[in-house]
Design a protein around this motif. Sequence first.
Motif, short mmCIF file in Angstrom:
data_model
loop_
_atom_site.label_atom_id
_atom_site.label_comp_id
_atom_site.label_asym_id
_atom_site.label_seq_id
_atom_site.Cartn_x
_atom_site.Cartn_y
_atom_site.Cartn_z
N GLY A 44 -29.52 -3.55 -18.01
CA GLY A 44 -28.66 -3.19 -19.14
C GLY A 44 -28.60 -4.36 -20.11
O GLY A 44 -28.90 -5.50 -19.77
N ASN A 71 -32.09 -6.24 -19.67
CA ASN A 71 -32.75 -4.97 -19.99
C ASN A 71 -34.24 -5.00 -19.74
O ASN A 71 -35.03 -4.46 -20.49
N SER A 255 -29.00 2.93 -17.32
CA SER A 255 -27.73 2.31 -17.70
C SER A 255 -27.41 2.65 -19.14
O SER A 255 -28.31 2.84 -19.96
N VAL A 257 -24.43 1.40 -22.29
CA VAL A 257 -23.36 0.48 -22.66
C VAL A 257 -22.33 1.25 -23.46
O VAL A 257 -22.66 1.92 -24.45
N VAL A 325 -20.86 -1.79 -19.05
CA VAL A 325 -22.17 -1.32 -18.63
C VAL A 325 -21.96 -0.32 -17.49
O VAL A 325 -21.29 -0.64 -16.50
#
Length: 344
Positions: A44, A71, A255, A257, A325
């Motif tokens: 993430g 990420n 994932s 955010v 996250v």
Amino acid sequence: MSDLNKIPVTVITGFLGAGKTTLIRHLMQNPQGKRLAVLVNEFGTAGVDGDILKSCADENCPENNIVELANGCICCTVADDFIPTIEALMALPEQPEHNLIETSGLALPKPLLKAFDWPAIRSRITVDGVIALADAEAVAAGQFAPDLAAVAAQREADDSLDHETPLSEVFEDQISCADIVLLSKADLAGEAGLEAARKIVQAEAPRQLPILPMSEGVIDPRIILGLNAAAEDDLEARPSHHDGHHDHEHDDFESIVVDMGEVADPEALQNAIVKLARTRNILRVKGYVAVEGKPMRMLVQAVGERLRAQYDQPWGDAPRRTQLVVIAEHDNIDGAAIRAELGA
């Protein structure tokens, strides 16, 4: 260059929320006279773990020795990210004497070990050891490991049966690659839980491994640093579900955010996070919350339905915003629904 002259690297792996960052904080505070560097691989884009560790930086591990790769799995981006990062750390005016790598909770550690065979770094660093953390309470409950007896029976009945889940494969690969397994959150598991978790880990391990209890990330650094395992030369003893594959995918997991403004009712937000785990099978939520009227930011760490929240430091000049996250298996990520339930 002999192994004695190579800079040692300790790889710290473990499932989501097993306590890897807490352990590294402990090692930073007890460096055994060594100058440390830390590389954090997040899943993430929000670098929560990196921020936590940078807040603990000191003369033994200054902030510029703490590097985040967000990420992107470092074993999938060796040439573009991992090698240049290692080379940059080794080019610092005061070269680190021991490197710590915190892998993503979704990472398979063996492909990372293979990266240490790259000519650019092989002669300069060595993998001192792989430390796998396993949440004792969760493992004892069978949450992240398969039913071993049932798996054995299924294999006998049908060798071609795809009986592994993504979570169990990650767990098993991390145990198989380890030199030492730490059963974290031992205080929550109790003696019966620890014994159950130990038996599960022993059944998964391809060889005899030290399996040690740990609470709040505290363990004598002498036990896990200085192993001299040279793990990059010992890959055959560390079997993986993905042996023979030229690459591996992380598409099983996703994932998102969640960005929000200030939160008026932090308890309601925490309840919503717990509800996500219960109703949408969310594995992990972590991030910072800006609470109305509070000068300090609230750090939130949730593993399944277990949630911990604490005010960790003042916002200072940083923008006051809530950023979380959320990680789950791919089919369980519905961004719009998750944001709605969190009030974003």
